[in-house]
Design a protein around this motif. Structure first.
Motif, PDB file in Angstrom:
ATOM      1  N   UNK A   1      12.682   3.589  -7.743  1.00 20.05           N
ATOM      2  CA  UNK A   1      11.367   4.038  -8.195  1.00 20.05           C
ATOM      3  C   UNK A   1      10.945   3.417  -9.520  1.00 20.05           C
ATOM      4  N   UNK A   2      11.846   3.272 -10.524  1.00 20.88           N
ATOM      5  CA  UNK A   2      11.390   2.709 -11.818  1.00 20.88           C
ATOM      6  C   UNK A   2      10.700   1.360 -11.687  1.00 20.88           C
ATOM      7  N   UNK A   3      11.195   0.500 -10.793  1.00 20.19           N
ATOM      8  CA  UNK A   3      10.554  -0.806 -10.643  1.00 20.19           C
ATOM      9  C   UNK A   3       9.300  -0.738  -9.770  1.00 20.19           C
ATOM     10  N   UNK A   4       9.094   0.362  -9.050  1.00 23.46           N
ATOM     11  CA  UNK A   4       7.893   0.522  -8.242  1.00 23.46           C
ATOM     12  C   UNK A   4       6.723   1.051  -9.062  1.00 23.46           C
ATOM     13  N   UNK A   5       6.999   1.873 -10.059  1.00 20.58           N
ATOM     14  CA  UNK A   5       5.940   2.563 -10.807  1.00 20.58           C
ATOM     15  C   UNK A   5       4.875   1.614 -11.347  1.00 20.58           C
ATOM     16  N   UNK A   6       5.241   0.515 -12.047  1.00 20.69           N
ATOM     17  CA  UNK A   6       4.179  -0.366 -12.561  1.00 20.69           C
ATOM     18  C   UNK A   6       3.360  -1.028 -11.456  1.00 20.69           C
ATOM     19  N   UNK A   7       3.972  -1.294 -10.311  1.00 20.11           N
ATOM     20  CA  UNK A   7       3.226  -1.873  -9.192  1.00 20.11           C
ATOM     21  C   UNK A   7       2.222  -0.880  -8.647  1.00 20.11           C
ATOM     22  N   UNK A   8       2.615   0.379  -8.572  1.00 21.03           N
ATOM     23  CA  UNK A   8       1.689   1.413  -8.134  1.00 21.03           C
ATOM     24  C   UNK A   8       0.486   1.514  -9.067  1.00 21.03           C
ATOM     25  N   UNK A   9       0.733   1.350 -10.348  1.00 17.12           N
ATOM     26  CA  UNK A   9      -0.353   1.448 -11.317  1.00 17.12           C
ATOM     27  C   UNK A   9      -1.388   0.351 -11.166  1.00 17.12           C
ATOM     28  N   UNK A  10      -0.945  -0.834 -10.753  1.00 14.95           N
ATOM     29  CA  UNK A  10      -1.880  -1.961 -10.639  1.00 14.95           C
ATOM     30  C   UNK A  10      -2.612  -1.999  -9.295  1.00 14.95           C
ATOM     31  N   UNK A  11      -2.086  -1.306  -8.298  1.00 16.89           N
ATOM     32  CA  UNK A  11      -2.665  -1.375  -6.950  1.00 16.89           C
ATOM     33  C   UNK A  11      -3.872  -0.459  -6.825  1.00 16.89           C
ATOM     34  N   UNK A  12      -4.783  -0.851  -5.943  1.00 17.48           N
ATOM     35  CA  UNK A  12      -5.915   0.029  -5.632  1.00 17.48           C
ATOM     36  C   UNK A  12      -5.731   0.740  -4.299  1.00 17.48           C
ATOM     37  N   UNK A  13      -4.912   0.177  -3.399  1.00 18.79           N
ATOM     38  CA  UNK A  13      -4.638   0.775  -2.087  1.00 18.79           C
ATOM     39  C   UNK A  13      -3.176   0.509  -1.748  1.00 18.79           C
ATOM     40  N   UNK A  14      -2.530   1.478  -1.105  1.00 15.11           N
ATOM     41  CA  UNK A  14      -1.136   1.342  -0.705  1.00 15.11           C
ATOM     42  C   UNK A  14      -1.022   1.244   0.814  1.00 15.11           C
ATOM     43  N   UNK A  15      -0.181   0.328   1.281  1.00 20.08           N
ATOM     44  CA  UNK A  15       0.164   0.214   2.698  1.00 20.08           C
ATOM     45  C   UNK A  15       1.632   0.583   2.800  1.00 20.08           C
ATOM     46  N   UNK A  16       1.907   1.762   3.293  1.00 18.04           N
ATOM     47  CA  UNK A  16       3.226   2.363   3.172  1.00 18.04           C
ATOM     48  C   UNK A  16       3.876   2.527   4.541  1.00 18.04           C
ATOM     49  N   UNK A  17       4.991   1.838   4.744  1.00 20.30           N
ATOM     50  CA  UNK A  17       5.740   2.079   5.967  1.00 20.30           C
ATOM     51  C   UNK A  17       6.264   0.891   6.732  1.00 20.30           C
ATOM     52  N   UNK A  18       5.623  -0.284   6.714  1.00 19.42           N
ATOM     53  CA  UNK A  18       6.127  -1.390   7.541  1.00 19.42           C
ATOM     54  C   UNK A  18       7.557  -1.782   7.185  1.00 19.42           C
ATOM     55  N   UNK A  19       8.488  -1.569   8.087  1.00 20.45           N
ATOM     56  CA  UNK A  19       9.882  -1.905   7.844  1.00 20.45           C
ATOM     57  C   UNK A  19      10.535  -1.082   6.759  1.00 20.45           C
ATOM     58  N   UNK A  20      10.004   0.086   6.454  1.00 16.90           N
ATOM     59  CA  UNK A  20      10.482   0.867   5.307  1.00 16.90           C
ATOM     60  C   UNK A  20      11.849   1.479   5.546  1.00 16.90           C
ATOM     61  N   UNK A  21      12.165   1.843   6.772  1.00 18.10           N
ATOM     62  CA  UNK A  21      13.402   2.569   7.024  1.00 18.10           C
ATOM     63  C   UNK A  21      13.253   4.037   6.662  1.00 18.10           C
ATOM     64  N   UNK A  22      14.346   4.787   6.824  1.00 15.15           N
ATOM     65  CA  UNK A  22      14.312   6.217   6.539  1.00 15.15           C
ATOM     66  C   UNK A  22      15.479   6.671   5.674  1.00 15.15           C
ATOM     67  N   UNK A  23      16.124   5.732   5.004  1.00 11.82           N
ATOM     68  CA  UNK A  23      17.246   6.065   4.139  1.00 11.82           C
ATOM     69  C   UNK A  23      16.797   6.548   2.776  1.00 11.82           C
ATOM     70  N   UNK A  24      17.761   6.644   1.856  1.00 18.02           N
ATOM     71  CA  UNK A  24      17.472   7.148   0.509  1.00 18.02           C
ATOM     72  C   UNK A  24      16.470   6.263  -0.219  1.00 18.02           C
ATOM     73  N   UNK A  25      16.639   4.939  -0.091  1.00 16.79           N
ATOM     74  CA  UNK A  25      15.715   3.997  -0.751  1.00 16.79           C
ATOM     75  C   UNK A  25      14.298   4.223  -0.238  1.00 16.79           C
ATOM     76  N   UNK A  26      14.167   4.311   1.063  1.00  7.16           N
ATOM     77  CA  UNK A  26      12.846   4.499   1.665  1.00  7.16           C
ATOM     78  C   UNK A  26      12.233   5.819   1.234  1.00  7.16           C
ATOM     79  N   UNK A  27      13.012   6.873   1.277  1.00  6.92           N
ATOM     80  CA  UNK A  27      12.450   8.194   0.952  1.00  6.92           C
ATOM     81  C   UNK A  27      11.992   8.254  -0.496  1.00  6.92           C
ATOM     82  N   UNK A  28      12.759   7.641  -1.400  1.00  7.66           N
ATOM     83  CA  UNK A  28      12.373   7.662  -2.820  1.00  7.66           C
ATOM     84  C   UNK A  28      11.067   6.910  -3.042  1.00  7.66           C
ATOM     85  N   UNK A  29      10.934   5.729  -2.427  1.00 10.57           N
ATOM     86  CA  UNK A  29       9.701   4.953  -2.582  1.00 10.57           C
ATOM     87  C   UNK A  29       8.524   5.656  -1.919  1.00 10.57           C
TER      88      UNK A  29
END
Length: 497
Positions: A301-329
């Motif tokens: 999550x720490x490395x995702x936060x700044x990317x979330x701040x710069x984005x205007x729209x999120x596309x969430x899910x393609x190839x995301x998986x369902x493990x711990x990494x996926x759930x946190x993001x």
């Protein structure tokens, strides 16, 4: 057959019956008169599609659909065609009985269908067995007749609805006619445009039977067919910041392709900037595949936060998986309170942890994902796709696209559109990832969630149809990218096969 001013409007069976009653009262005609108009429209369709046909086999049931068939037999004989008529029952009722009587008075013979019967020799068979009212599997005798029609190898014209296809849902609970042409009467029925309908209806024609537009205008359609559309031309002073920044979040171990397809389709659909948050192992490959993507290694999550701040729209899910990494993001993305599109594992995670959305949101489930989100079986979803997509939109307070043959788009208030495009070649890996990127790009360019879903589904399906001009089997998701760009710019007339 006349063009109908409400040909994009789709109605339920009950609405059609309401309009039929109003038409008879307003026009001052009988049910038998309306039946004769249907028979005339059917004969015109038959002669247009099979002008060389001389022997017509008409299969009639006991109700009004059978009555249409009897009167078609009368008109066809008057036109010099040889007609043999098979009936499921020894008697008919209501207006159908009058039609049967007219056939018999004109010298027509009725062959009663039973266990020993064989179909007549015919150049074309007409399905007039059951119409709007059938919401169950045809009985064994009718099923055997349906099987015989198919075994003949002859073309089939269905009157109003192919027998066995539910006119409300597009579901087939048992045996069903596979028509080459269906001529449907007065207005469009929603079940002719989704689910199993694609395999049963064949070429669909609408005959209004002279019912005035004013009668149709009194009834609010249950759904509408999408119309071909594109975004308006861009302003000359536009820059990349004017067209939004999509962040694709996905691509767990071994699934870089899904994130790449979503990102590239977002670019081709016009997003100004597209970033991808994915596993570190995928960064080099994605940068090499599509240099215009801004690919970031995100291991938490720490490395995702700044990317979330710069984005205007999120596309969430393609190839995301369902493990711990996926759930946190996934959780961090939902907490960002940004407009978003959820697909694939983004939806599977939502099924485990349901929530409603207060920001513009589009969910794009296939029937299996829809079933998990609703806590039902896939068969339940397919039994009534209209009810399923509306319930999803209501439960999650989002725009929902129920994918599949005749994709449906619904909003939480019950509004519903149906996609008339697409083909079986699109049943291949990556097509859903492509749609996710397209819808996200349209959101980023200023569309509402409803507009983005409807336009995105339409562009995706139409691009698939153009790409399939070279054959459906072997169609790849990436084959849609070039026609997608053309269609998105309103340049459909410039596409060459």
């Amino acid at each position: 057959m006349s063009a109908h001013p409400h040909r994009s409007a789709l109605y339920t069976v009950e609405q059609v019956r309401e309009m039929e009653r109003a038409a008879l009262a307003t026009m001052g005609i009988s049910g038998h008169d309306l039946m004769r108009r249907a028979a005339s429209a059917a004969l015109a369709s038959l002669r247009r599609h099979w002008p060389q046909a001389r022997r017509i086999g008409i299969c009639c049931g006991p109700g009004n659909n059978g009555g249409d068939g009897f009167l078609l037999g009368v008109l066809a004989r008057e036109a010099g065609l040889q007609v043999e008529l098979v009936a499921l029952n020894a008697t008919a009722h209501g207006d159908a009985a009058l039609a049967r009587g007219e056939w018999e008075v004109a010298g027509g013979q009725v062959r009663l269908w039973d266990a020993e019967s064989r179909l007549p020799m015919a150049d074309v068979f007409v399905d007039a067995l059951y119409g709007l009212g059938l919401n169950r599997a045809p009985e064994p005798s009718a099923a055997r007749l349906i099987d015989g029609i198919h075994a003949s190898g002859k073309p089939v014209l269905a009157l109003d609805i192919p027998t066995g296809l539910n006119a409300d849902s597009g579901h087939c609970p048992g045996a069903a006619i596979r028509a080459d042409v269906t001529v449907t009467f007065i207005v469009g029925k929603r079940g002719l445009h989704t689910g199993r309908a694609a395999d049963q209806v064949g070429e669909l024609e609408l005959a209004s039977l002279g019912v005035p537009e004013s009668i149709c205008a009194r009834v609010q359609p249950d759904a509408q067919l999408l119309i071909a559309d594109a975004l308006p031309p861009r302003a000359r002073y536009a820059n990349k910041g004017s067209n939004g920044h999509v962040l694709v979040i996905g691509g767990d171990h071994g699934m870089a392709g899904a994130a790449c397809l979503a990102g590239e389709s977002a670019l081709r659909a016009g997003a100004g900037l597209v970033s991808v948050a994915t596993r570190a192992e995928h960064v080099l490959a994605l940068n090499a595949t599509r240099q215009e993507l801004m690919v970031h290694a995100v291991e938490g999550v720490p490395s995702l936060i700044p990317l979330l701040g710069r984005a205007s729209v999120l596309a969430l899910g393609p190839g995301l998986g369902q493990g711990d990494w996926a759930h946190a993001l996934w959780q961090a993305a939902l907490n960002a309170d940004k407009p978003l599109v959820l697909d694939a594992d983004g939806l599977n995670l939502l099924a485990h942890k349901p929530c409603t959305f207060s920001v513009p949101t589009v969910l794009t489930p296939h029937p299996g994902e829809a079933a998990r989100l609703l806590g039902v079986s896939t068969a339940d979803v397919e039994r009534d796709r209209f009810a399923a997509v509306r319930e999803l939109a209501r439960c999650y307070a989002a725009i929902v696209v129920l994918k599949g043959s005749g994709s449906l788009i619904a909003d939480p208030n019950g509004r519903l559109d149906v996609c008339p495009w697409g083909n079986p070649g699109m049943a291949s890996g990556g097509m859903g990832d492509l749609l996710t990127g397209i819808v996200a790009a349209l959101l980023a360019q200023g569309c509402t969630a409803w507009q983005a879903a409807c336009l995105g589904v339409g562009l995706h399906a139409r691009a698939g149809d153009l790409a399939a001009q070279h054959g459906e089997r072997g169609l790849l998701a990436s084959d849609l990218l070039a026609p997608l760009r053309t269609l998105g710019n309103g340049l459909a007339g410039h596409v060459h096969g």
